[in-house]
Design a protein around this motif. Structure first.
Motif, PDB file in Angstrom:
ATOM      1  N   THR A 275       1.643  -4.838   3.560  1.00  0.00           N
ATOM      2  CA  THR A 275       2.690  -3.712   3.302  1.00  0.00           C
ATOM      3  C   THR A 275       2.427  -2.614   4.697  1.00  0.00           C
ATOM      4  O   THR A 275       1.241  -2.701   5.173  1.00  0.00           O
TER       5      THR A 275
ATOM      6  N   GLU B 280       0.885   0.355  -1.652  1.00  0.00           N
ATOM      7  CA  GLU B 280       1.953   0.581  -2.459  1.00  0.00           C
ATOM      8  C   GLU B 280       1.254   0.222  -3.913  1.00  0.00           C
ATOM      9  O   GLU B 280       0.464  -0.557  -4.202  1.00  0.00           O
TER      10      GLU B 280
ATOM     11  N   GLY C  41      11.715   2.291  -4.128  1.00  0.00           N
ATOM     12  CA  GLY C  41      10.423   2.629  -3.544  1.00  0.00           C
ATOM     13  C   GLY C  41       9.571   3.708  -4.185  1.00  0.00           C
ATOM     14  O   GLY C  41       9.195   3.706  -5.385  1.00  0.00           O
TER      15      GLY C  41
ATOM     16  N   GLN D 258      10.747   8.864   2.709  1.00  0.00           N
ATOM     17  CA  GLN D 258      11.533   7.653   2.383  1.00  0.00           C
ATOM     18  C   GLN D 258      12.715   7.997   1.664  1.00  0.00           C
ATOM     19  O   GLN D 258      13.890   7.363   2.124  1.00  0.00           O
TER      20      GLN D 258
ATOM     21  N   HIS E 287      12.289  -1.254  -1.006  1.00  0.00           N
ATOM     22  CA  HIS E 287      11.722  -1.212   0.164  1.00  0.00           C
ATOM     23  C   HIS E 287      10.770  -2.337   0.776  1.00  0.00           C
ATOM     24  O   HIS E 287      11.124  -2.850   1.812  1.00  0.00           O
ATOM     25  N   ASP E 288       9.896  -2.866  -0.134  1.00  0.00           N
ATOM     26  CA  ASP E 288       8.957  -3.929   0.549  1.00  0.00           C
ATOM     27  C   ASP E 288       9.518  -5.266   0.966  1.00  0.00           C
ATOM     28  O   ASP E 288       9.517  -5.775   1.744  1.00  0.00           O
TER      29      ASP E 288
END
Length: 374
Positions: free
Chosen positions: A24, A28, A142, A155, A328-329
């Motif tokens: 990552t 996270e 996220g 973000q 997001h990831d």
């Protein structure tokens, strides 16, 4: 009995896998889990000179299931009969246990088979399935519990201000609901970051008790939160129904559905206002489409969970779609590994717009291979 390809039907000649683990970009976490890397398992199915690609996110052992239990079953079948292959795989894993990583293995192969079929026919996957609409709404996802205020703010502002996405989600339920005051502050800060015009969602990943989730309802209302994902465990349909009756926000769940009956049970329990399903877990695009039909019959919309580039084309094919999760990831990994990725500017993506066959993704070995572990 296995149905082999006959006559001039294109056959599946080979099935292969590869596994990639990507760190990552920051630690996270959600209400019940933390992680510092994400594993993608890729399935490839080949017919002649044409290859279809599918993938799932999960344990590396998923590839072993594909190699040992599914590859020999799928090879030799007609490449155009994807539902038939899906059914054969599902029946073959009865004693291995269908839910969990086995379902992820079936999903990855099913996705690859749909991609292969569309490529053999030289059409975008959405053209093969039949488009219900040209644009697919997405929401930025996220807002991890591991983020500090600055990371969360940056973000959220990136999605809303830079990309024009009008709906965003953060994780809450930190430490199995033990950090509720911090959750409340983060919700308030999220609303400050995005302004009044953007939809705000929260996801507890099943961290709260029933009454705790209901008590949070007025705070969600105060900050105009309209989506309350997995306030309690999705294995507790009665609890989801109780929370649903006690809060104004839409209660949602379904990402851990590994079989079609699971979604039926959620619907029968009146557990959700919007059903979620993940094609990389539930059995691929074949079962995802069936789940969409179940939801439509119940008068509900469906939302695609994570892996947005897997879901893009199939999402455009269902009339009761609400949106896809621009997680997001997964977005970060998919943008790194693939050419043909989509642009969420303005809050929608347009699958098949370039007329590329299949789902339009091509794995870039030069970028992916440094992360390959199997």
């Amino acid at each position: 009995m296995q149905q082999r390809a006959r006559g001039t039907d294109p056959a599946v000649d080979a099935v292969g896998t590869s596994v990639y683990r990507v760190p990552t970009d920051a630690p996270e976490g959600d209400g019940t889990l933390t992680w510092e890397s994400t594993t993608m398992v890729v399935a490839r199915v080949r017919s002649g000179d044409t290859t279809g690609l599918g993938y799932t996110y999960g344990a590396a052992a998923t590839a072993h299931v594909i190699d040992e239990q599914l590859a020999g079953l799928v090879a030799g079948r007609c490449a155009l009969d994807v539902p038939g292959a899906n059914e054969a795989m599902s029946r073959a894993v009865r004693n291995a246990g269908r839910p969990g990583l086995v379902a992820g293995a079936i999903s990855a192969v099913d996705i690859a088979l749909w991609d292969l079929k569309a490529r053999l026919l030289q059409v975008p996957l959405v053209g093969l399935l039949g488009a219900s609409g040209a644009e697919v709404p997405v929401y930025g996802s996220g807002g991890f519990t591991t983020y500090d205020d600055r990371q969360q703010d940056r973000q959220l502002r990136t999605w809303v201000t830079e990309q024009g996405i009008p709906r965003v989600k953060i994780k809450i339920g930190e430490s199995w609901g033990a950090a509720e005051q911090r959750d409340r502050r983060r919700i308030a800060r999220a609303r400050q970051s995005i302004g009044d015009a953007t939809e705000l969602y929260v996801d507890a990943n099943g961290a709260f008790t029933r009454k705790q989730a209901i008590r949070l309802g007025p705070h969600l209302d105060a900050h105009d939160v309209t989506w309350f994902e997995e306030p309690v465990s999705s294995d507790d349909p009665a609890g989801l129904a109780q929370v649903r009756a006690g809060v104004a926000a839409d209660v949602t769940a379904g990402e851990y559905g590994y079989t079609l009956p699971y979604f039926w049970h959620l619907l029968q329990a009146g557990a959700v206002d919007c059903l979620q399903a993940d094609a990389t877990r539930c059995g691929g695009l074949t079962v995802w489409l069936r789940t969409a039909a179940l939801a439509e019959a119940a008068g509900l919309e469906l939302s695609g969970h994570c892996a947005p580039h897997v879901h893009a084309h199939v999402a455009a094919a269902v009339p009761n779609l609400r949106h896809l999760e621009w997680f997001h990831d997964h977005v970060r990994i998919e943008n790194l590994f693939f050419s043909g990725v989509l642009d969420p500017a303005g809050g929608t993506i347009r699958p098949g717009g370039d007329r590329a066959p299949g789902h339009g993704l091509t794995l870039r070995a030069d970028r992916a291979d440094p992360y390959r572990i199997a």
